[in-house]
Design a protein around this motif. Sequence first.
Motif, mmCIF file in Angstrom:
data_model
loop_
_atom_site.group_PDB
_atom_site.id
_atom_site.type_symbol
_atom_site.label_atom_id
_atom_site.label_comp_id
_atom_site.label_asym_id
_atom_site.label_seq_id
_atom_site.Cartn_x
_atom_site.Cartn_y
_atom_site.Cartn_z
ATOM 1 N N THR A 1 -0.278 -2.149 -5.118
ATOM 2 C CA THR A 1 -1.112 -0.951 -5.177
ATOM 3 C C THR A 1 -2.574 -1.316 -5.388
ATOM 4 O OG1 THR A 1 0.743 0.159 -6.177
ATOM 5 C CG2 THR A 1 -1.333 1.313 -6.269
ATOM 6 N N SER B 1 -0.384 1.521 -1.093
ATOM 7 C CA SER B 1 -1.256 2.120 -2.089
ATOM 8 C C SER B 1 -0.620 3.361 -2.724
ATOM 9 C CB SER B 1 -2.602 2.466 -1.469
ATOM 10 O OG SER B 1 -2.395 3.003 -0.197
ATOM 11 N N TYR B 2 0.353 3.958 -2.051
ATOM 12 C CA TYR B 2 0.945 5.186 -2.599
ATOM 13 C C TYR B 2 2.247 4.935 -3.364
ATOM 14 C CZ TYR B 2 -2.386 7.895 0.110
ATOM 15 O OH TYR B 2 -3.536 8.432 0.606
ATOM 16 N N GLY C 1 3.346 2.581 -5.287
ATOM 17 C CA GLY C 1 3.176 2.180 -6.678
ATOM 18 C C GLY C 1 2.922 3.369 -7.585
#
Lengths: 272, 309
Positions: B144, B187-188, B190
């Motif tokens: 992330t 990135s999402y 996590g």
Amino acid sequence: MKIVLQVSGLNIWDSRNEETIVKNVSFSLKENSCLALVGESGSGKSMTCKAIMGLTRPWIRCSGRVEFNGHELLTLPKQQLRRLCGSRLCMILQDGMSAFDPSCVIGQHFRETLREHFGWTVQQADERMVESMLTVRLKNPTEFLKKYPHQLSGGMLQRAMIALALVLEPEIIIADEPTTSLDTITQFEVMEQFAALQKRTSSAIIFVSHDLGVVNRLADTVVVMKNGSVVEFGSLPEVFEQPQKEYTRYLVSSRQALGMRFRQVLGGNEPC
Amino acid sequence: MRNYVAKRIFAAVPLFFIISFCSFVLINLSPTDPAVAALRANDVPVITEELVEQTRAQLGLDQPLLIRYGKWLSGCLQLNFGQSYVKKISVSSLILPAFLNTLKLVTVTSVTIILLSTIFGVFCALREGSKADKGIRGILFVFTSMPSYWIGPLMIWFFAVQLNILPTSGIGNASHYILPVIVMSFSYIGFYFRLIRNSMIRNSGENYVLYEKASGLPDRLVNRHILRNSLQTAISGFCMAIPGMLAGTVVVENVFAWPGIGRLCVSAIFDRDLPVIQAYIIIVAAFFILFNLIADLISAAINPKQREG
């Protein structure tokens, strides 16, 4: 009378900080009787009940013996203990409002429980629940089953839990402060239902309470707990009339003092 | 429930008009004169006052603001967003294909994020504090924290150049989706997996779970109840992330040369191509409103209390 539950030398501690919660607790529960666990909050009453049913959080550890009709509950495999929970050991919680899944209708809990233990269909489960709810004086039980917990009152949900216990007909019912979060009138009604429950089934009841008035009405035997240990264990008249320990005397006298004050305010002579 | 749905849909309509009006006015308040911008975009060497006036009349910019807004909005509702100043073709023929490309990428990414965060969330919640839980949390935290402009080229270098098993960029068959989807989901996941995990752990200490266990319900059923009550925060958060992804995939689209709406909009901003920018804003706003509505409807379906409120 036969002993259904024998707790001996039960210790409970928190493995995260090694803090002792319950120390060397022993008592026995006779068939068809009512045992009251009395003590102030934090004295380990609820934790003892949870440990008996194996419902403590993973970091809570227990040692000692809990014998239930030939089963040693503390060492029983999880699957087997789960099968006993509900069908032979039943629990009634303090706060009815939070005892049911808020996102499901009440009927769902009953259906799932009854299907699990008896393999009943939705119809069978609903039929038996409606019947049982009528006996605990819940009005419109069919509608009740379709309601969400937040649409009902604490007292009603408490009685619904009693109704489920009636259908399950367990050997032991553990009631964890079932009247504490209720107002006086509802408390009285729920108490009456417990008294009736005792008569109707042959279940033994463990009744956790800090209300000595309630205990006086229901219990045959009393266990007084303080700071995780048993202070006194005996029959109701023994403990209430001839308390051996300082702490029990204090509990009983503070209750009597409250009763005196109550009588003064009301101006009556009824013993409380 | 039916009343609640009607109420929410009804409330979304005025919201759409307010947002469209604000975006129109704000764009018109910008210091750049659209007529000058249009002339510049066409490389007109000398911009005279006369020429500006002429262009203004041509583009209909000499009319009052409200009339221009009315015309623009009625056009938008028929998916006619006007003419691009730069490319001299209709904005819809520019923006709709690009938008569809982004939508495809975001759909695949969303499904990946939902599946993986739920799986990891449930797995870690059930094994709270174990080595597996700590390991997964650590690894996902690292992923992330990696910015997509860095991990993107790195993955292209490794999978497309070194191993030569995936295409470097562009849009085509299913294999073109793999790298951009992985980079975007990192990135999402996590974040959402943590939301689900923590919410499940919080819920498992609730009284209703105790009563279900005391009633002898099997773990499978109890966990299903816990998950159902835990998903709510994640769902509302996630429904807001989807339009966010639709609006802001610029980095990933540029790294992987994905012909999507983010790239189109950035080049429109550089060119001061106002009709394209306005169309972009209104489409993204419409999707925000739509997903806000969907989030409300899903949580109402899960949470009976909300239906009544």
